[in-house]
Design a protein around this motif. Sequence first.
Motif, PDB file in Angstrom:
ATOM      1  N   VAL A 265       0.835  -1.204   0.000  1.00 54.31           N
ATOM      2  CA  VAL A 265       0.000   0.000   0.000  1.00 54.31           C
ATOM      3  C   VAL A 265       0.870   1.254   0.000  1.00 54.31           C
ATOM      4  N   THR A 266       1.859   1.299   0.862  1.00 53.87           N
ATOM      5  CA  THR A 266       2.712   2.485   0.950  1.00 53.87           C
ATOM      6  C   THR A 266       3.548   2.665  -0.304  1.00 53.87           C
ATOM      7  N   ALA A 267       3.845   1.562  -1.011  1.00 53.58           N
ATOM      8  CA  ALA A 267       4.588   1.672  -2.270  1.00 53.58           C
ATOM      9  C   ALA A 267       3.761   2.398  -3.317  1.00 53.58           C
ATOM     10  N   TYR A 268       2.495   2.047  -3.437  1.00 58.26           N
ATOM     11  CA  TYR A 268       1.617   2.743  -4.370  1.00 58.26           C
ATOM     12  C   TYR A 268       1.492   4.218  -4.004  1.00 58.26           C
TER      13      TYR A 268
ATOM     14  N   MET B  46      -5.713   0.905  -8.306  1.00 59.61           N
ATOM     15  CA  MET B  46      -5.005  -0.246  -7.750  1.00 59.61           C
ATOM     16  C   MET B  46      -4.600   0.006  -6.301  1.00 59.61           C
ATOM     17  N   MET B  47      -4.176   1.231  -6.015  1.00 61.22           N
ATOM     18  CA  MET B  47      -3.811   1.579  -4.640  1.00 61.22           C
ATOM     19  C   MET B  47      -5.003   1.421  -3.708  1.00 61.22           C
ATOM     20  N   SER B  48      -6.190   1.805  -4.187  1.00 55.09           N
ATOM     21  CA  SER B  48      -7.392   1.650  -3.378  1.00 55.09           C
ATOM     22  C   SER B  48      -7.653   0.191  -3.050  1.00 55.09           C
TER      23      SER B  48
ATOM     24  N   ALA C  79      -6.647   1.400  10.098  1.00 54.62           N
ATOM     25  CA  ALA C  79      -6.008   2.241   9.088  1.00 54.62           C
ATOM     26  C   ALA C  79      -4.807   2.940   9.711  1.00 54.62           C
ATOM     27  N   PRO C  80      -3.582   2.551   9.339  1.00 54.20           N
ATOM     28  CA  PRO C  80      -2.395   3.222   9.893  1.00 54.20           C
ATOM     29  C   PRO C  80      -2.226   4.597   9.252  1.00 54.20           C
TER      30      PRO C  80
ATOM     31  N   GLY D 167      -4.146  12.309   9.783  1.00 51.04           N
ATOM     32  CA  GLY D 167      -5.132  11.386   9.264  1.00 51.04           C
ATOM     33  C   GLY D 167      -4.865  10.953   7.841  1.00 51.04           C
ATOM     34  N   LEU D 168      -3.618  11.082   7.382  1.00 51.05           N
ATOM     35  CA  LEU D 168      -3.249  10.710   6.020  1.00 51.05           C
ATOM     36  C   LEU D 168      -2.549   9.359   6.015  1.00 51.05           C
ATOM     37  N   GLY D 169      -2.739   8.614   4.927  1.00 53.35           N
ATOM     38  CA  GLY D 169      -2.104   7.315   4.813  1.00 53.35           C
ATOM     39  C   GLY D 169      -0.599   7.407   4.750  1.00 53.35           C
TER      40      GLY D 169
END
Length: 321
Positions: A188-191, A210-212, A274-275, A280-282
Amino acid sequence: MSQTETLIETPEGRGPQRVDRRAFFATTIGAATIGAGALALTAAPAAAQAVVSEVDVLNLILNVEYLQANLFAVATGGTVLAAADISGSGTAGAASGARAVSFSDPILAAVAREMAADALAHVRFLRSSLTSNLVVAQPAIDLGASPTGAFSTLARAAGLVGNGQAFDPYANDDNFLLAAFMVKDVAVTAYTGIMDSLTTASFVEAVGGMMSVEAHHAAALRAMLARKGIATLALVDASEAISNARDALDGATDLDQGVRPGTSASGAAIANIAPLNANGLGISRSRQQVLNFFYLNSGTVTTGGFFTAGVNGTIKSTATS
């Protein structure tokens, strides 16, 4: 059940705050190895090759999707990806060491099958989005359960197994859930991290989609870990230990989070599905941080860990220059 097949609870997960645990892992590991339609993208002109192109970042993500697609395909169906889905430029290699899991939880099995189908769809989409002379082949990928394999190396760094012992991702539901958690959060963090490298509108939309999907996958795994952790606290402890081991690989900033819940001002439990950061951002990782994790090495390297001969494509090194 043998020690290589059972989650070994680590008391470190209940110990000091994350910043202290992270410092411990950083000191221990140091810089050494811890073991939808084609977009018809074309290569940048030779004079512009010093700048990372959309093709380059797309191929980096394809390497990560090769790993995920094989992991979930073998765990749920017993077979690796077909030859037609892994050909391309670069040094081709096999995804080796994985085996089917005898799932006891039908929900986990169904989720894993969905992830297998989605990862294969991502592989095929990414491959179709590149002209045939630009798509990279699947590199050698280590998915095994041997004591010297990538999963065992990471598990030892997290304290899930002892020195010289193996961590078997395919032995049972809990082990597979932890193994999937090891790689999915990083995907996820790579996307998220490559989005600022994209300028083509259709490509931004596709990669965002795809990230979603990857984020939904990661959240599902984190929710299952949190729920199972109510009865088996060792799973929550293990998620925190894995988080700290990942964090020790990707630089000085504390990016990662396990699934241990927090508390509200009133004392009520707050889940950590959700980390997020303080805004509040990914969470996002750079290309180099992603490779530091998958190579299981915090230093400057081009091979190791899950990709024993390195990834294929222009972006190979963890060097930031």
